[in-house]
Enzyme design. Structure first.
Site, PDB file in Angstrom:
ATOM      1  CB  CYS A  57      39.825  38.367  55.695  1.00 38.40           C
ATOM      2  SG  CYS A  57      41.311  39.353  55.511  1.00 38.40           S
ATOM      3  NE  ARG A  85      34.851  36.503  53.155  1.00 33.42           N
ATOM      4  CZ  ARG A  85      33.810  37.301  52.931  1.00 33.42           C
ATOM      5  NH1 ARG A  85      32.794  36.865  52.221  1.00 33.42           N
ATOM      6  NH2 ARG A  85      33.778  38.518  53.421  1.00 33.42           N
ATOM      7  CD1 TRP A 122      43.132  39.542  48.663  1.00 35.66           C
ATOM      8  CD2 TRP A 122      42.922  41.534  49.666  1.00 35.66           C
ATOM      9  NE1 TRP A 122      43.373  40.521  47.726  1.00 35.66           N
ATOM     10  CE2 TRP A 122      43.247  41.745  48.306  1.00 35.66           C
ATOM     11  CE3 TRP A 122      42.744  42.646  50.492  1.00 35.66           C
ATOM     12  CZ2 TRP A 122      43.393  43.009  47.749  1.00 35.66           C
ATOM     13  CZ3 TRP A 122      42.897  43.916  49.942  1.00 35.66           C
ATOM     14  CH2 TRP A 122      43.212  44.083  48.592  1.00 35.66           C
ATOM     15  CG  ASN A 166      36.678  40.490  56.545  1.00 31.34           C
ATOM     16  OD1 ASN A 166      37.454  41.025  55.766  1.00 31.34           O
ATOM     17  ND2 ASN A 166      35.415  40.250  56.251  1.00 31.34           N
ATOM     18  N   GLY A 167      38.716  43.121  57.520  1.00 31.03           N
ATOM     19  CA  GLY A 167      38.417  44.545  57.375  1.00 31.03           C
ATOM     20  C   GLY A 167      39.660  45.385  57.617  1.00 31.03           C
ATOM     21  CD  GLU A 176      32.476  39.800  32.510  1.00 36.74           C
ATOM     22  OE1 GLU A 176      32.866  40.792  33.139  1.00 36.74           O
ATOM     23  OE2 GLU A 176      32.373  38.673  33.038  1.00 36.74           O
ATOM     24  CE  LYS A 216      35.572  37.692  34.697  1.00 36.77           C
ATOM     25  NZ  LYS A 216      34.221  38.179  34.930  1.00 36.77           N
ATOM     26  CD  GLU A 250      38.692  38.994  36.828  1.00 37.37           C
ATOM     27  OE1 GLU A 250      38.816  39.394  37.991  1.00 37.37           O
ATOM     28  OE2 GLU A 250      37.590  38.892  36.271  1.00 37.37           O
ATOM     29  CG  HIS A 295      36.800  58.933  17.965  1.00 38.55           C
ATOM     30  ND1 HIS A 295      36.619  60.126  17.309  1.00 38.55           N
ATOM     31  CD2 HIS A 295      35.732  58.163  17.656  1.00 38.55           C
ATOM     32  CE1 HIS A 295      35.472  60.087  16.641  1.00 38.55           C
ATOM     33  NE2 HIS A 295      34.913  58.898  16.837  1.00 38.55           N
ATOM     34  CE  LYS A 347      32.697  34.944  43.755  1.00 42.31           C
ATOM     35  NZ  LYS A 347      32.998  35.511  42.436  1.00 42.31           N
TER      36      LYS A 347
HETATM   37  C1  F6R Z   1      35.522  40.202  38.054  1.00 42.49           C
HETATM   38  C2  F6R Z   1      34.881  40.234  39.360  1.00 42.49           C
HETATM   39  C3  F6R Z   1      34.805  41.536  40.050  1.00 42.49           C
HETATM   40  C4  F6R Z   1      33.472  41.687  40.792  1.00 42.49           C
HETATM   41  C5  F6R Z   1      33.462  42.979  41.609  1.00 42.49           C
HETATM   42  C6  F6R Z   1      32.142  43.187  42.313  1.00 42.49           C
HETATM   43  O1  F6R Z   1      35.496  38.917  37.514  1.00 42.49           O
HETATM   44  O2  F6R Z   1      34.468  39.225  39.874  1.00 42.49           O
HETATM   45  O3  F6R Z   1      35.015  42.613  39.182  1.00 42.49           O
HETATM   46  O4  F6R Z   1      32.434  41.684  39.853  1.00 42.49           O
HETATM   47  O5  F6R Z   1      34.493  42.930  42.560  1.00 42.49           O
HETATM   48  O6  F6R Z   1      31.869  42.134  43.186  1.00 42.49           O
HETATM   49  P1  F6R Z   1      30.418  41.951  43.788  1.00 42.49           P
HETATM   50  O7  F6R Z   1      29.530  41.568  42.644  1.00 42.49           O
HETATM   51  O8  F6R Z   1      30.542  40.865  44.807  1.00 42.49           O
HETATM   52  O9  F6R Z   1      30.026  43.269  44.370  1.00 42.49           O
END
Ligand code: F6R
Length: 617
Positions: A2, A27, A76, A102-103, A486, A490, A493, A509, A612
């Site tokens: 949010c 957000r 969100w 927010n929260g 990683e 990517k 998501e 394994h 985010k």
């Molecule tokens: C994946 C991604 C998330 C963040 C995770 C931590 O692309 O962006 O996995 O890395 O939510 O976020 P921060 O770094 O803001 O704590």
């Protein structure tokens, strides 16, 4: 999760709020809404499910009277689905007070029960409406918006940033925060509140972060901060290190495309000013002190998602250079299993946003248990650095696309700098060895730029051919393993494709059972030049999967002839020392995820169901 923005000043609230929400949309984008007190002193609200553009279009069709006081929200969803009714702002029973949140209010059910029993009716399924009704009631008895909010926050459990305004108090917005972010923007005859500085950076770069359990009252010409007990609080102003253009797309097709193109600068800027006479000196570690750093017996890195993969790379480097054992843990797992921590433990938290609730509560837990806490963070004024003993900022600039890219390479860079600093303090590397590694690190920005210029088109083409792919596996060994994780994250998501990252040695394994003819496997191949390299073992792993029909795409050092006979595609990366290869190998994987998602017509900046800053546990 949010985004929140508040404004008091000129008769331009709607422009300020929509501009702020546009920059905060990363957000959350389940719904958006604004409330404005117009020149007649009435509150007008408009809120719509869907992305911000739905609200913007609605406001164009049915304009809302502008005003000098307003609040805006991008959501969100947590309690209640993403509908118009559940969108914020929410109003008090008399409709005169508007509130955004927010929260999560954890005790909302009992508060709601109490309100229902005393005759209140609800129009939404949110926890937020409870707060709106409660603050409305308190205002009726106190006629003081700050005091009304103060009384209500004392009753709330959980994490919240709340902003309120009232028809009878034009020119006033009051905010409160616990475990969720809130920053003040200081203007000239106008003031701002935002979840982060992006909300108002277009208008001012003077900012003040609000501490835990504090309440702020903004008017056009004043800002007052008190704690939840009502006592005044001294605040500290800081300058926002970037300007509004840094958070704009600037001609790129997406924020993600722009942010991947900024990976060289993210690394370069994170190194800047931290190397002296070829050695790493992190003045930021002074609050912990060299004596304590030399005496550490263990490091625990805590983070989530992509940041945790950066942490895994940090483990390899710190153990190799500073010879101290490093564990890497997901913050949410660490927090709830009573970890063993002493004053000789250094906990390093990593967070781009500095607001991830799982990491924040883990930091609070580690601090309470007596460990030393150092944070690696990309966002000034965020909560996690404020609650840490020391902070090393990454200088990746604002990251707007929801999936992290440039922040990842900046986090790895910061951890490598910490590793080299520790090696100096602990005497585990000679100055010459530190200098050699520093030279390697300083060469990385140009090498990433080379990857970007050489591979972008080729990877775009590959991604285009693979749009119907249902599943992709990623393999790597040693430092290639976090890169594989990683790459897989990517792809999941961004492109909504089933993807898994494996340590290549683990293949036999179990995971090798997944290999059937045509299965796409991306393999991170280490350099063949290092005498201790795992290159031959990875080539064997490739042969094993090829024998079972896998289609192999190798990320390999340019000139690596051994890989050619066994790979269907090879994406070359420049030569680098083995610990530094991940900073190059990850770049094609970032591009791959983005290009495959784009080829499928997906929104790479705002993938479904994500936000985010994950500010709820
Ligand atoms: C994946 C991604 C998330 C963040 C995770 C931590 O692309 O962006 O996995 O890395 O939510 O976020 P921060 O770094 O803001 O704590």
């Amino acid at each position: 999760m949010c985004g929140i923005v508040g404004y008091v000043g000129d008769n331009k609230s709607i422009e300020v709020l929509l501009g702020g929400l546009r920059r905060l949309e990363y957000r959350g984008y389940d719904s958006a809404g604004v409330a404005v007190i117009d020149s007649e002193g009435h509150i007008g609200t408009r809120k719509r499910a869907g992305k911000l553009q739905v609200l913007v279009d609605d406001l164009e069709d049915r304009p809302l009277a502008n005003g000098a006081t307003g609040i805006g929200h991008t959501r969100w969803a947590t309690h209640g689905g993403p509908t118009d009714r559940n969108a914020h702002p929410h109003l008090s029973a008399d409709g005169k007070l508007a509130l955004i949140h927010n929260g999560i209010i954890e005790n909302f059910a009992e508060l709601k029960q109490e309100l229902v029993e005393s005759g209140a009716t609800f129009t939404s399924e949110t926890d937020t409406e409870v707060a709106a009704l409660l603050v409305g009631r308190e205002y009726e008895s106190t006629q003081d918006l700050t005091e009304a909010l103060r009384r209500v926050v004392a009753r709330l459990h959980g994490a919240f940033t709340l902003l309120v305004m009232h028809e009878d108090q034009p020119g006033v917005v009051v905010g409160a925060r616990r475990n969720s972010p809130l920053v003040i923007g200081l203007g000239d005859g106008e003031n701002f509140l935002g979840s982060d500085v992006a909300a108002f950076v277009e208008f001012t770069r003077r900012a003040v972060a609000i501490g835990q359990d504090q309440i702020v009252t903004i008017r056009p010409d004043s800002v007052e901060v008190i704690d939840f007990g009502g006592a005044p609080v001294e605040t500290e102003e800081f300058d926002v290190a970037w300007d509004a253009s840094a958070s704009e797309k600037g001609g790129w097709s997406s924020f993600m495309a722009k942010e991947i193109s900024e990976e060289p600068e993210a690394v370069g800027n994170t190194i800047l000013g931290r190397v002296h006479d070829g050695l790493v000196k992190l003045a930021e570690l002074d609050p912990i002190g060299d004596a304590a750093l030399a005496d550490l017996d263990r490091i625990v890195i805590i983070a989530c998602g992509t940041a945790a993969y950066a942490g895994m790379l940090g483990k390899y480097a710190i153990e190799a250079w500073a010879r101290v054992p490093v564990d890497v843990e997901l913050s949410h797992e660490f927090r709830y299993r009573d970890p063993i921590l002493t004053e000789r433990t250094l906990v390093i938290s990593i967070s781009q946003s500095g607001e991830t609730m799982d990491t924040l509560v883990a930091v609070q837990h580690a601090t309470a248990a007596g460990a030393r806490v150092l944070s690696v963070c990309n966002t000034q004024g965020a909560t996690i650095p404020r609650e840490s003993q020391a902070v090393v900022y990454t200088h990746a600039g604002p990251e707007v696309a929801v999936a992290s890219t440039k922040a990842f390479v900046a986090q790895v860079t910061a951890l490598y700098l910490i590793g080299l600093h520790l090696a100096g303090v602990r005497g585990t590397l000679t100055d010459d060895q530190i200098r050699e590694n520093v030279v390697e690190l300083q060469a990385i920005p140009d090498k990433i730029a080379e990857v970007l210029s050489v591979s972008q088109a080729e990877i775009g083409q590959l991604a285009h051919w693979m749009t119907d792919t249902q599943s992709v596996l990623f393999l790597g060994r040693n430092v290639g393993y976090p890169v594989a994780l990683e790459g897989a994250l990517k792809l999941k998501e961004l492109a909504y494709i089933h993807a898994e990252g494996f340590a290549a040695g683990e293949l036999k394994h179990g995971p090798i059972a997944l290999i059937e003819p045509g299965q796409a496997v991306i393999v991170v191949v280490p350099s063949p030049r290092d005498p201790n390299s795992l290159h031959p073992k990875v080539i064997s792993n490739i042969q094993e999967i090829r024998a079972r029909g896998a289609r192999v795409i190798a990320i390999a050092e340019k000139g690596d002839a051994a890989v050619l006979p066994f790979a269907d595609e090879v994406i070359p990366i420049p030569l680098a020392g083995s610990l530094f290869e991940p900073l190059l190998a990850v770049v094609p994987l970032h591009i791959f995820g983005m290009e495959l998602a784009s080829a499928k017509g997906l929104d790479v900046d705002q993938p479904r169901n994500l936000a985010k800053s994950v500010t709820v546990e």
